[in-house]
Design a protein around this motif. Structure first.
Motif, mmCIF file in Angstrom:
data_model
loop_
_atom_site.group_PDB
_atom_site.id
_atom_site.type_symbol
_atom_site.label_atom_id
_atom_site.label_comp_id
_atom_site.label_asym_id
_atom_site.label_seq_id
_atom_site.Cartn_x
_atom_site.Cartn_y
_atom_site.Cartn_z
ATOM 1 N N GLY A 127 58.474 35.434 33.533
ATOM 2 C CA GLY A 127 58.588 36.178 32.282
ATOM 3 C C GLY A 127 57.509 37.250 32.198
ATOM 4 N N VAL A 128 57.690 38.160 31.251
ATOM 5 C CA VAL A 128 56.744 39.265 31.127
ATOM 6 C C VAL A 128 55.351 38.765 30.773
ATOM 7 N N GLU A 129 55.245 37.914 29.769
ATOM 8 C CA GLU A 129 53.922 37.427 29.380
ATOM 9 C C GLU A 129 53.269 36.637 30.502
ATOM 10 N N GLY A 130 54.038 35.752 31.164
ATOM 11 C CA GLY A 130 53.478 34.967 32.252
ATOM 12 C C GLY A 130 53.025 35.841 33.411
ATOM 13 N N GLY A 131 53.829 36.867 33.726
ATOM 14 C CA GLY A 131 53.449 37.762 34.813
ATOM 15 C C GLY A 131 52.151 38.486 34.529
ATOM 16 N N TYR A 132 52.048 39.062 33.334
ATOM 17 C CA TYR A 132 50.799 39.732 32.964
ATOM 18 C C TYR A 132 49.639 38.743 32.960
ATOM 19 N N ARG A 133 49.867 37.581 32.383
ATOM 20 C CA ARG A 133 48.774 36.619 32.229
ATOM 21 C C ARG A 133 48.175 36.246 33.581
ATOM 22 N N GLU A 134 49.029 35.906 34.537
ATOM 23 C CA GLU A 134 48.507 35.424 35.816
ATOM 24 C C GLU A 134 47.879 36.551 36.641
ATOM 25 N N LEU A 135 48.530 37.686 36.678
ATOM 26 C CA LEU A 135 48.007 38.766 37.517
ATOM 27 C C LEU A 135 46.767 39.416 36.918
ATOM 28 N N VAL A 136 46.762 39.608 35.597
ATOM 29 C CA VAL A 136 45.593 40.236 34.968
ATOM 30 C C VAL A 136 44.376 39.334 35.075
ATOM 31 N N ARG A 137 44.561 38.052 34.782
ATOM 32 C CA ARG A 137 43.413 37.152 34.826
ATOM 33 C C ARG A 137 42.897 36.979 36.252
ATOM 34 N N ALA A 138 43.804 36.970 37.222
ATOM 35 C CA ALA A 138 43.361 36.868 38.615
ATOM 36 C C ALA A 138 42.571 38.107 39.021
ATOM 37 N N MET A 139 43.090 39.285 38.646
ATOM 38 C CA MET A 139 42.396 40.513 39.014
ATOM 39 C C MET A 139 41.059 40.628 38.294
ATOM 40 N N ALA A 140 41.019 40.221 37.025
ATOM 41 C CA ALA A 140 39.758 40.276 36.279
ATOM 42 C C ALA A 140 38.703 39.372 36.882
ATOM 43 N N GLY A 141 39.141 38.303 37.548
ATOM 44 C CA GLY A 141 38.193 37.375 38.151
ATOM 45 C C GLY A 141 37.608 37.841 39.463
ATOM 46 N N GLN A 142 38.145 38.919 40.027
ATOM 47 C CA GLN A 142 37.604 39.416 41.291
ATOM 48 C C GLN A 142 36.328 40.200 41.016
ATOM 49 N N GLU A 143 35.265 39.805 41.669
ATOM 50 C CA GLU A 143 33.932 40.308 41.329
ATOM 51 C C GLU A 143 33.798 41.805 41.508
ATOM 52 N N ASP A 144 34.422 42.367 42.557
ATOM 53 C CA ASP A 144 34.211 43.786 42.821
ATOM 54 C C ASP A 144 35.227 44.687 42.107
ATOM 55 N N ILE A 145 35.942 44.151 41.155
ATOM 56 C CA ILE A 145 36.757 44.984 40.268
ATOM 57 C C ILE A 145 35.991 45.128 38.957
ATOM 58 N N ASN A 146 35.622 46.336 38.630
ATOM 59 C CA ASN A 146 34.738 46.595 37.486
ATOM 60 C C ASN A 146 35.469 47.033 36.224
ATOM 61 N N ILE A 147 36.633 47.644 36.380
ATOM 62 C CA ILE A 147 37.400 48.191 35.248
ATOM 63 C C ILE A 147 38.849 47.767 35.415
ATOM 64 N N LEU A 148 39.489 47.358 34.326
ATOM 65 C CA LEU A 148 40.900 47.001 34.350
ATOM 66 C C LEU A 148 41.730 48.027 33.589
ATOM 67 N N ILE A 149 42.825 48.475 34.209
ATOM 68 C CA ILE A 149 43.785 49.367 33.551
ATOM 69 C C ILE A 149 45.143 48.693 33.576
ATOM 70 N N LEU A 150 45.767 48.587 32.406
ATOM 71 C CA LEU A 150 47.066 47.928 32.282
ATOM 72 C C LEU A 150 48.098 48.916 31.764
ATOM 73 N N PHE A 151 49.263 48.937 32.418
ATOM 74 C CA PHE A 151 50.361 49.794 31.994
ATOM 75 C C PHE A 151 51.483 48.937 31.417
#
Length: 469
Positions: free
Chosen positions: A367-391
């Protein structure tokens, strides 16, 4: 910059008393607009309308001249025609007034005769130790004190930490109304410099650099009178708080328009750009960029680096974001193995994963919410990613509580800015999502380039802050 200059500028924003020359008892003149703004915005000081006959103006006692007030006002505002301005400035000098705003045009913006008249105003101010803002200025706004000397009717402005310094009255007129009625960010102060016979960018920036209510300075200029001094000051200020600048008059035609607008002599654009970059100033190309970058710098923490993670529900968003990040010099680090493992639980095995991440395949299984939830939180947890942009693409099938999800991400990673962009939305959905996200400090943009520009401004300001003085 000396404490004396800062004290002088304070009285332009938070005066204890204001005298307004140019209001009428019988018609709505521009002086009445100034009085109306002071009353509507809840100015906390004493207001003295000046009228030759005394009596009453807009329910306030009026006085024939400054000498009849019983006190020396902190600020005088002249909403008089050009021909009456010099005598009023001389009256201010004789009464011991230390600050005056002159709204009349027709000085250095109107040929040699006007330039001589402006020089005479400036000389009167210098001789008496008075500071003069203008001429051709609508003055100042302060949400702290409720002061608003604009010649255009304003609505109450939301308080915030963005302060604007501009060589135009536009930001205390149409754009102030736009902010108060359509935007979620707030303002601390606005200064409209006009022709800069006396007070200029150096004076106001020195004040805002020390002002506790100002966290971000947004500037529009058509020419810097004291370029070297401004650059030295900007280098000091940008080590503590971001400065975003839009330079007008960058083309031959624009420079000629600037001369007629405020009497400015615009300099060589390439020289300005190089020097401003060295001073740590974030330079933008238009007014939308000025507001977009200032908003991000107001809402978001400065990131720890320039590396961006992008999540989009459409493949076009990932492609356009990659192009925009490359143009801006922002890195898109590859996803680490642990990040990919976290994402794989919600993505079909056949679907490619990377940064930027297209979550369309994830929506099919989670689902849309589940897809965003898992991918955004995983990407946010990566140490060398400093800024998040969501479309986001706002259609009924993609409806979910994005504010709740991004609020959680912000709580888990408070050091990482999160920005959002809507790639298509109905007016109703766009306004609703816009309010929900911006109310929790997520800046929202209507185009990929605007969103990435704001991320670049965050990274640029963080780099300057890390470099120190």
């Amino acid at each position: 910059m000396t404490g004396g200059v800062i004290s002088e500028m304070e009285g332009f924003f938070n005066p204890r008393s204001v005298a307004v020359a140019g209001a009428s008892k019988t018609s709505l003149k521009l002086g009445n607009v100034v009085l109306s703004n002071l009353l509507r915005l809840g100015y906390r000081g004493r207001i003295y309308p000046l009228h030759p006959e005394g009596g009453e103006v807009m329910g306030l006692p009026a006085y024939p001249d400054l000498g009849s007030l019983g006190e020396v006002v902190d600020l005088a505002v002249s909403v008089l025609p050009r021909e009456g301005t010099q005598s009023f400035v001389e009256e201010c000098a004789a009464a011991g007034v230390r600050r005056v705003i002159v709204s009349a045009a027709g000085f250095a913006d109107d040929g040699e005769e006007g330039r001589r008249m402006q020089e005479r105003l400036a000389e009167t101010a210098r001789r008496s130790g008075m500071r003069l803002l203008g001429p051709n200025s609508v003055g100042t706004v302060s949400t702290q004190s409720g002061l608003a000397t604009s010649l255009m009717t304003l609505e109450p402005l939301p308080p915030g930490d963005i302060s604007i310094v501009a060589q135009t009255g536009l930001f205390a007129g149409g754009y102030a109304r736009w902010i108060s009625t359509t935007q979620r960010f707030g303002l601390a102060k606005v200064a409209c410099l006009g022709n800069k016979a006396d007070v200029d960018e150096v004076d106001v920036l020195s004040y805002l650099g020390e002002d506790p209510q100002t966290g971000v300075v947004a500037m529009y200029t058509e020419g810097l009178r004291e370029g070297r001094k401004f650059l030295e000051l900007a280098r000091e200020v940008t080590a503590r708080k971001p400065v975003v600048l839009l330079k007008g008059g960058r083309t031959d035609l624009g420079a000629r328009m600037a001369a007629g607008h405020t009497g400015s002599l615009a300099g060589e654009d390439a020289v300005y750009r190089g020097a401003l970059a060295q001073a740590g100033v974030v330079q933008v190309e238009d007014i939308e960029g000025l507001f977009g970058c200032a908003k991000a710098l107001s809402y978001c923490p400065l990131p720890l680096g320039p590396k961006v993670g992008v999540v989009s529900i459409t493949g076009a968003g990932t492609v356009l974001a990659a192009d925009a990040c490359r143009r801006r010099g922002l890195e898109l680090p590859p996803l680490r193995e642990e990040t990919l493992l976290r994402m794989r639980g919600s993505v079909p095995g056949w679907a490619p994963l990377g940064n930027p991440a297209d979550i369309w395949s994830a929506t099919l299984s989670s689902g849309v919410e589940g897809g965003y939830r898992e991918l955004v939180r995983a990407m946010a947890g990566q140490e060398d990613i400093n800024i998040l942009i969501l479309f986001f693409t706002l259609v009924p099938e993609s409806e979910f509580d994005a504010a709740a999800l991004l609020g959680e991400v912000r709580e888990e990673h408070p050091e990482k800015p999160v920005l959002a962009c809507f790639l298509g939305a109905s007016r109703e959905d766009g306004e609703r999502w816009f309010a929900q996200l911006e109310d929790i400090g997520i800046p929202v943009y209507a185009s990929v380039e605007r969103c990435v520009e704001a991320a670049w401004a965050l990274a640029r300001s963080a780099e300057r802050r890390a470099a120190g003085g």
